[in-house]
Design an enzyme around this catalytic site. Structure first.
Site, PDB file in Angstrom:
ATOM      1  N   ARG A   1       0.848  -1.528  -0.192  1.00 15.08           N
ATOM      2  CA  ARG A   1       0.195  -0.114   0.062  1.00 15.08           C
ATOM      3  C   ARG A   1      -0.016   1.292   0.176  1.00 15.08           C
ATOM      4  NH1 ARG A   1      -3.702   0.698   5.505  1.00 15.08           N
ATOM      5  NH2 ARG A   1      -4.567  -0.175   4.647  1.00 15.08           N
ATOM      6  N   TYR A   2       2.228   1.376   0.756  1.00 12.05           N
ATOM      7  CA  TYR A   2       3.301   2.351   0.466  1.00 12.05           C
ATOM      8  C   TYR A   2       4.135   2.406  -0.375  1.00 12.05           C
ATOM      9  CZ  TYR A   2       0.286   3.172   5.034  1.00 12.05           C
ATOM     10  OH  TYR A   2      -1.051   3.648   5.906  1.00 12.05           O
TER      11      TYR A   2
ATOM     12  N   ARG B   1       7.437   0.191   1.787  1.00 13.86           N
ATOM     13  CA  ARG B   1       7.362  -0.599   2.660  1.00 13.86           C
ATOM     14  C   ARG B   1       6.023  -1.864   1.674  1.00 13.86           C
ATOM     15  NH1 ARG B   1       4.882   3.931   6.486  1.00 13.86           N
ATOM     16  NH2 ARG B   1       5.494   4.190   3.792  1.00 13.86           N
TER      17      ARG B   1
ATOM     18  N   CYS C   1      -2.990 -17.242  15.396  1.00 11.09           N
ATOM     19  CA  CYS C   1      -2.264 -16.565  16.184  1.00 11.09           C
ATOM     20  C   CYS C   1      -2.574 -17.508  17.420  1.00 11.09           C
ATOM     21  CB  CYS C   1      -3.109 -15.581  16.223  1.00 11.09           C
ATOM     22  SG  CYS C   1      -2.735 -14.010  15.630  1.00 11.09           S
TER      23      CYS C   1
ATOM     24  N   CYS D   1      -7.710 -11.659  19.496  1.00 10.97           N
ATOM     25  CA  CYS D   1      -8.257 -10.810  19.725  1.00 10.97           C
ATOM     26  C   CYS D   1      -9.273 -10.606  18.988  1.00 10.97           C
ATOM     27  CB  CYS D   1      -7.201  -9.771  19.616  1.00 10.97           C
ATOM     28  SG  CYS D   1      -5.348 -10.044  20.497  1.00 10.97           S
TER      29      CYS D   1
ATOM     30  N   CYS E   1      -9.522  -8.238  16.323  1.00 12.61           N
ATOM     31  CA  CYS E   1      -8.584  -7.954  15.418  1.00 12.61           C
ATOM     32  C   CYS E   1      -9.378  -7.453  14.796  1.00 12.61           C
ATOM     33  CB  CYS E   1      -8.686 -10.034  15.637  1.00 12.61           C
ATOM     34  SG  CYS E   1      -7.317  -9.840  14.052  1.00 12.61           S
TER      35      CYS E   1
ATOM     36  N   ARG F   1      -8.253  -8.125  11.770  1.00 11.14           N
ATOM     37  CA  ARG F   1      -8.362  -9.787   9.781  1.00 11.14           C
ATOM     38  C   ARG F   1      -8.883 -10.311  10.939  1.00 11.14           C
ATOM     39  NH1 ARG F   1      -2.270  -8.239   9.119  1.00 11.14           N
ATOM     40  NH2 ARG F   1      -1.763  -6.070   8.298  1.00 11.14           N
TER      41      ARG F   1
ATOM     42  N   ASP G   1     -10.305  -0.034  13.823  1.00 14.51           N
ATOM     43  CA  ASP G   1     -10.672   0.347  12.260  1.00 14.51           C
ATOM     44  C   ASP G   1     -12.046  -0.662  12.559  1.00 14.51           C
ATOM     45  OD1 ASP G   1      -8.420   1.043  11.453  1.00 14.51           O
ATOM     46  OD2 ASP G   1      -7.631  -1.190  11.270  1.00 14.51           O
TER      47      ASP G   1
ATOM     48  N   ASP H   1      -6.041   4.685  10.681  1.00 17.06           N
ATOM     49  CA  ASP H   1      -6.015   4.209   9.240  1.00 17.06           C
ATOM     50  C   ASP H   1      -7.352   4.156   8.273  1.00 17.06           C
ATOM     51  OD1 ASP H   1      -4.489   2.549   7.256  1.00 17.06           O
ATOM     52  OD2 ASP H   1      -3.972   0.299   8.671  1.00 17.06           O
TER      53      ASP H   1
ATOM     54  N   LYS I   1      -2.469   5.563   6.877  1.00 13.48           N
ATOM     55  CA  LYS I   1      -2.563   5.478   8.097  1.00 13.48           C
ATOM     56  C   LYS I   1      -3.027   7.265   8.019  1.00 13.48           C
ATOM     57  CE  LYS I   1      -0.488   2.086  10.042  1.00 13.48           C
ATOM     58  NZ  LYS I   1       0.261   1.271   8.762  1.00 13.48           N
TER      59      LYS I   1
HETATM   60  C1  LIG Z   1       0.843   0.120   8.875  1.00 11.06           C
HETATM   61  C2  LIG Z   1       1.162  -0.483   7.632  1.00 11.06           C
HETATM   62  C3  LIG Z   1       2.516  -0.027   6.995  1.00 11.06           C
HETATM   63  C4  LIG Z   1       3.199   0.317   8.366  1.00 11.06           C
HETATM   64  O1  LIG Z   1       3.448   1.681   8.628  1.00 11.06           O
HETATM   65  P1  LIG Z   1       4.254   2.337   9.054  1.00 11.06           P
HETATM   66  O2  LIG Z   1       2.774   3.089   9.230  1.00 11.06           O
HETATM   67  O3  LIG Z   1       5.172   2.175   8.921  1.00 11.06           O
HETATM   68  O4  LIG Z   1       4.396   1.243  10.251  1.00 11.06           O
HETATM   69  C5  LIG Z   1       2.704  -1.358   5.590  1.00 11.06           C
HETATM   70  N1  LIG Z   1       1.944  -1.608   5.197  1.00 11.06           N
HETATM   71  C6  LIG Z   1       0.380  -1.509   5.556  1.00 11.06           C
HETATM   72  C7  LIG Z   1      -0.233  -2.480   4.247  1.00 11.06           C
HETATM   73  C8  LIG Z   1       0.252  -1.213   6.405  1.00 11.06           C
HETATM   74  O5  LIG Z   1      -0.836  -1.162   7.415  1.00 11.06           O
END
Ligand SMILES: *Cc1c(COP(=O)(O)O)cnc(C)c1O
Length: 367
Positions: free
Chosen positions: A115-116, A119, A128, A132, A135, A137, A296, A333, A340
């Site tokens: 998504r980012y 990362r 798990c 939780c 959760c 998910r 969420d 988020d 986020k």
């Molecule tokens: C939260 C998240 C991240 C990591 O985000 P950070 O702000 O770097 O902690 C990466 N990918 C996804 C899909 C996320 O939900």
């Protein structure tokens, strides 16, 4: 710090300490059925019948260790709330969606959320130690084929290898520390071998729910994959037990920084005093508060959601009163995969000026 272990009571009376401290024993003896719940609570199965339909949709799993930390008879116990079924999980009027963050649409290969730009997050397993109830998910608990099969993980590695923009991979789940240790070692090593992957991160609640899983052997394996960061999820000060602190200490001693992501949960930690004690407790065990998540809008978690103003009010009090090392970032988020965003209390600047007696220019200079 809560003292433990407290294995003396209930159905685990007489369990030898070696078994109690063995994560495999804890995992095997998780409470998963109505009958087991009735046994640990000393109540009849019939009296717990309202939980049956909830457990068919959202199964229960609780480790004996985590159970030993709570007052089983107290419906309002903040630890009990996080893992006991609640009929409100099935209340459609409380709203929510299966996958409000649109994670399913952000997967170039099954299980890898990208998504980012820099990362990617790998859902390495759907297993798990403890389920939780809050959760985000929950939809995956009963999903077939989302387990930690080698082939799925290989496809993720291939995708990351072919995507130079990804410099950090977050290995999450489910709980990645419940993958077979050799498989996790292989996965981390395969990711680490990709030249553009600079950093690895593990997301795991095991230090809180099954701290004995963080064995010296596991830490030695993780240490080989540094730089590796570790994010866990303590939500209440009573979760910071001697066992949990020792698990974090083993990770820290292996050179793995441990951070915490809490979820703001109604009736668990949605007041200033509880949150302050949690953050102070984390600072004492060298675990850095990282995020405080707004819960969420996931279906089945509506009874945990607070208003944004609750979180902002708590953050404002924290800003004024606690060490900067204790301060998490409060984040929302955004639905639909927009990511986020940090939520901040209103700026304190006007207040520093003393009720309007002073003013600031654009650079922050005060007259
Ligand atoms: C939260 C998240 C991240 C990591 O985000 P950070 O702000 O770097 O902690 C990466 N990918 C996804 C899909 C996320 O939900």
């Amino acid at each position: 710090m809560t003292k433990g272990p407290r294995q003396g009571g209930g159905p685990w009376e007489g369990v030898p300490p070696e078994a109690w401290g063995d994560w495999r024993w804890q995992f095997r003896n998780r409470v998963r059925t109505l009958r087991q719940l009735s046994a640990v609570m000393g109540r009849s199965v019939a009296s717990l019948a309202a939980w049956g339909p909830v457990m068919r949709v959202y199964p229960v799993a609780i480790t004996p260790y985590y159970l030993s930390l709570m007052d089983l008879a107290d419906e309002g116990d903040p630890l009990r709330r996080q893992c006991f079924p609640d009929p409100r999980e099935l209340d459609q009027a409380l709203g929510g969606e299966e996958d409000p963050l649109g994670e399913g649409e952000a997967m170039p290969v099954p299980g890898l959320i990208h998504r980012y730009p820099d990362r990617a997050l790998a859902i390495a397993t759907s297993t798990c130690a403890l389920h939780c109830r809050h959760c985000n998910r929950k939809r995956l608990w009963t999903a077939k084929g989302s387990g930690g099969a080698r082939g799925r993980l290989e496809a993720m590695v291939d995708h990351v290898a072919g995507t130079p923009a990804i410099r950090e991979v977050i290995v999450s789940g489910g709980d990645p520390l419940l993958l077979a240790e050799g498989l996790l070692d292989w996965f981390l090593g395969a990711l680490r071998a990709i030249p553009h992957v600079e950093v690895l991160r593990i997301g795991s609640r095991v230090p809180v729910t099954l701290p004995m899983r963080v064995t010296p052997g596991l830490c030695a394996m993780l240490k080989r994959h540094r730089p590796l960061w570790f994010n866990t999820q303590f939500n209440h000060p009573r979760e910071i037990t001697a066992e949990a602190a020792e698990a974090c200490e083993r990770l820290l001693s292996a050179g793995i920084p441990v951070s915490n992501q809490s979820v703001l949960l109604r009736g668990v930690n949605d007041d200033y005093g509880t949150m302050r004690d949690l953050l102070y407790g984390l600072e004492r065990i060298s675990v850095r508060p990282y995020y405080l998540f707004q819960c969420d809008p996931v279906r089945g978690t509506g009874h945990f959601r607070t208003e944004l103003w609750t979180g902002l009010g708590i953050m404002e009090q924290l800003w004024r009163n606690v060490s900067g090392l204790c301060l998490p970032r409060y984040v929302l988020d955004c639905p639909g995969g927009r990511g986020k965003i940090p939520l901040q209390p209103f700026s304190l600047l006007p207040e520093c000026g003393g009720e309007g007696k002073h003013s600031f220019d654009k650079t922050g200079h005060m007259d």
